[in-house]
Write a protein that holds these residues in place. Structure first.
Motif, mmCIF file in Angstrom:
data_model
loop_
_atom_site.group_PDB
_atom_site.id
_atom_site.type_symbol
_atom_site.label_atom_id
_atom_site.label_comp_id
_atom_site.label_asym_id
_atom_site.label_seq_id
_atom_site.Cartn_x
_atom_site.Cartn_y
_atom_site.Cartn_z
ATOM 1 N N PRO A 171 6.393 46.422 54.574
ATOM 2 C CA PRO A 171 6.094 47.231 53.388
ATOM 3 C C PRO A 171 7.376 47.694 52.703
ATOM 4 O O PRO A 171 8.463 47.653 53.287
ATOM 5 N N VAL A 172 7.252 48.132 51.468
ATOM 6 C CA VAL A 172 8.393 48.725 50.771
ATOM 7 C C VAL A 172 8.815 49.965 51.553
ATOM 8 O O VAL A 172 7.987 50.839 51.836
ATOM 9 N N HIS A 201 13.102 50.959 59.549
ATOM 10 C CA HIS A 201 12.735 50.426 58.235
ATOM 11 C C HIS A 201 12.799 51.524 57.180
ATOM 12 O O HIS A 201 11.800 52.146 56.801
ATOM 13 N N ALA A 218 15.362 52.516 53.489
ATOM 14 C CA ALA A 218 16.362 52.022 52.555
ATOM 15 C C ALA A 218 17.537 52.980 52.448
ATOM 16 O O ALA A 218 17.368 54.202 52.519
ATOM 17 N N HIS A 233 18.249 42.948 49.116
ATOM 18 C CA HIS A 233 16.906 42.410 49.323
ATOM 19 C C HIS A 233 16.616 41.354 48.264
ATOM 20 O O HIS A 233 17.052 41.463 47.115
ATOM 21 N N GLN A 282 13.707 43.337 45.814
ATOM 22 C CA GLN A 282 13.714 44.781 45.604
ATOM 23 C C GLN A 282 15.151 45.243 45.369
ATOM 24 O O GLN A 282 16.099 44.655 45.900
ATOM 25 N N ARG A 331 17.605 47.089 46.396
ATOM 26 C CA ARG A 331 18.150 47.832 47.537
ATOM 27 C C ARG A 331 18.781 46.842 48.511
ATOM 28 O O ARG A 331 18.564 45.631 48.428
ATOM 29 N N THR A 370 17.015 46.580 55.074
ATOM 30 C CA THR A 370 16.942 47.663 56.049
ATOM 31 C C THR A 370 17.419 47.179 57.418
ATOM 32 O O THR A 370 17.595 45.981 57.662
ATOM 33 N N GLU A 377 14.851 44.819 58.801
ATOM 34 C CA GLU A 377 14.968 43.480 58.233
ATOM 35 C C GLU A 377 16.165 42.738 58.828
ATOM 36 O O GLU A 377 16.084 41.545 59.146
#
Length: 355
Positions: free
Chosen positions: A198-199, A213, A215, A286, A289, A291, A294, A297
């Motif tokens: 998810p975001v 997770h 940002a 990313h 996105q 950013r 994370t 990620e």
């Protein structure tokens, strides 16, 4: 002898990625050595049954593991710090104290004469006198059959990352009956491993559902830069002049050209480094996105399972992830070493690290 798997020692174990891959392949990792406090805390959280000696390897007596290896050592893994030999190290020097760490493995080889010695490092190590002297010593002093150094890419082993490494295998009394299990595996992309996430929320907090997770908080200027970087693989060349750093305005400048670049969902990632969640340190934005990736990620791109526990602050965890040998790559390599150690009648091993 193999009821609990062939016995292995993991030198310079870091946060435990190599031990994880070895265990997945069936090895019994009984001991490990490292001195970095944060990495050792992470190692213990994931490998509590392994005897971890947390101190400078120069001060470690190999006999500290002797009670765990009554019938002999099957595998010694040496993943000494690679920075002195990295192509990204612009201040290379033979005076770098880390360059001599490879020789610290000699006392373990002298004490246990493992049946397999496995070395993993950056490709640059193979062209150094340190490497040549070490491999010659293995053959001269103990009669090891020393293979040729192999240059491999983690992406060929099912890892969603372009990561060039050098591996060396030296054997004594055993024969690798098949080539190291690093032949082409199905390509795994960034999208395959992070596409379902998810975001993330911005900033780390105690109530995160996934503690890795989240940002980073980017400056308004860097957010503006990210808005101009094309999705899925775009780079800083797309930035308008007003948003470029002074050192990047020269069209011929290629220094650190991946900075502010995006990964692509349809491709593997670039090599993750200790700055893998910082867009100013590489192509770590990313894919779609605005950013940086994370920690979760980054861990997935390095092929760590989600249940692997990391301790430390965000920078310390990024360092542990970036410094790691991808567990999936280590697993695939370990399968061939496992097959060589097992009796011919019982050489089959599982090939799915997830099973």
């Amino acid at each position: 002898m193999y009821d609990n798997g062939p016995v292995a020692l993991d030198l310079f174990c870091g946060s435990g990625a190599v031990s994880l891959g070895l265990k997945q392949a069936g090895f019994n990792v009984v001991g490990a050595v490292d001195y970095e406090v944060g990495a050792c805390r992470t190692y213990r959280a994931n490998h509590p049954a392994v005897r971890l000696i947390e101190k400078d390897i120069k001060k470690v007596d190999p006999n500290e593991f002797s009670d765990l290896i009554p019938e002999g050592l099957d595998l010694l893994v040496i993943c000494a710090p690679c920075q002195p030999f990295s192509s990204q190290n612009r201040a290379k020097s033979s005076a770098d104290k880390r360059a001599g760490l490879l020789d610290e493995a000699k006392k373990f080889i002298t004490r246990y004469e493992p049946r397999i010695v496995f070395l993993e490092n950056v490709p640059g190590l193979a062209s150094t006198s340190i490497f040549g002297e070490f491999t010659e010593w293995l053959h001269r002093e103990f009669g090891y059959q020393v293979g040729e150094p192999m240059r491999i890419n983690a992406a060929d082993s099912g890892v969603p990352q372009r990561r060039m490494r050098m591996i060396l295998v030296a054997t004594k009394g055993v024969v690798l009956r098949d080539a190291l299990n690093i032949m082409l595996h199905p390509k795994v992309t960034v999208g395959d491993v992070i596409g379902d996430l998810p975001v993330p929320p911005i900033g780390r907090s105690e109530d995160l559902e996934d503690p890795l997770h989240f940002a980073r908080r980017h400056s308004a200027l860097n957010l503006e830069r990210l808005k101009h970087i094309p999705l899925n693989g775009g780079g800083r060349s797309s930035l308008p002049a007003r948003l470029r750093l002074a050192c990047h305005k020269n069209a011929k400048s290629s220094a650190f050209s991946d900075t502010y670049g995006r990964m692509s969902l349809a491709d593997v990632a670039p090599t993750l480094t200790t700055g893998c969640t910082d867009i100013t340190r590489g192509r770590f934005a990313h894919p779609v996105q605005n950013r940086a990736i994370t920690l979760r990620e980054a861990a997935r791109i390095q092929s760590f399972p989600d249940d692997y526990i990391f301790h430390g602050n965000a920078n310390q965890i990024a360092m542990q992830i970036g410094n790691a040998v991808p567990p999936r790559m280590m697993f695939n390599i370990a399968l061939s070493m496992m097959a060589a150690l097992q009796p011919l009648s019982n050489s089959s091993v599982a090939i799915d690290a997830e099973s």
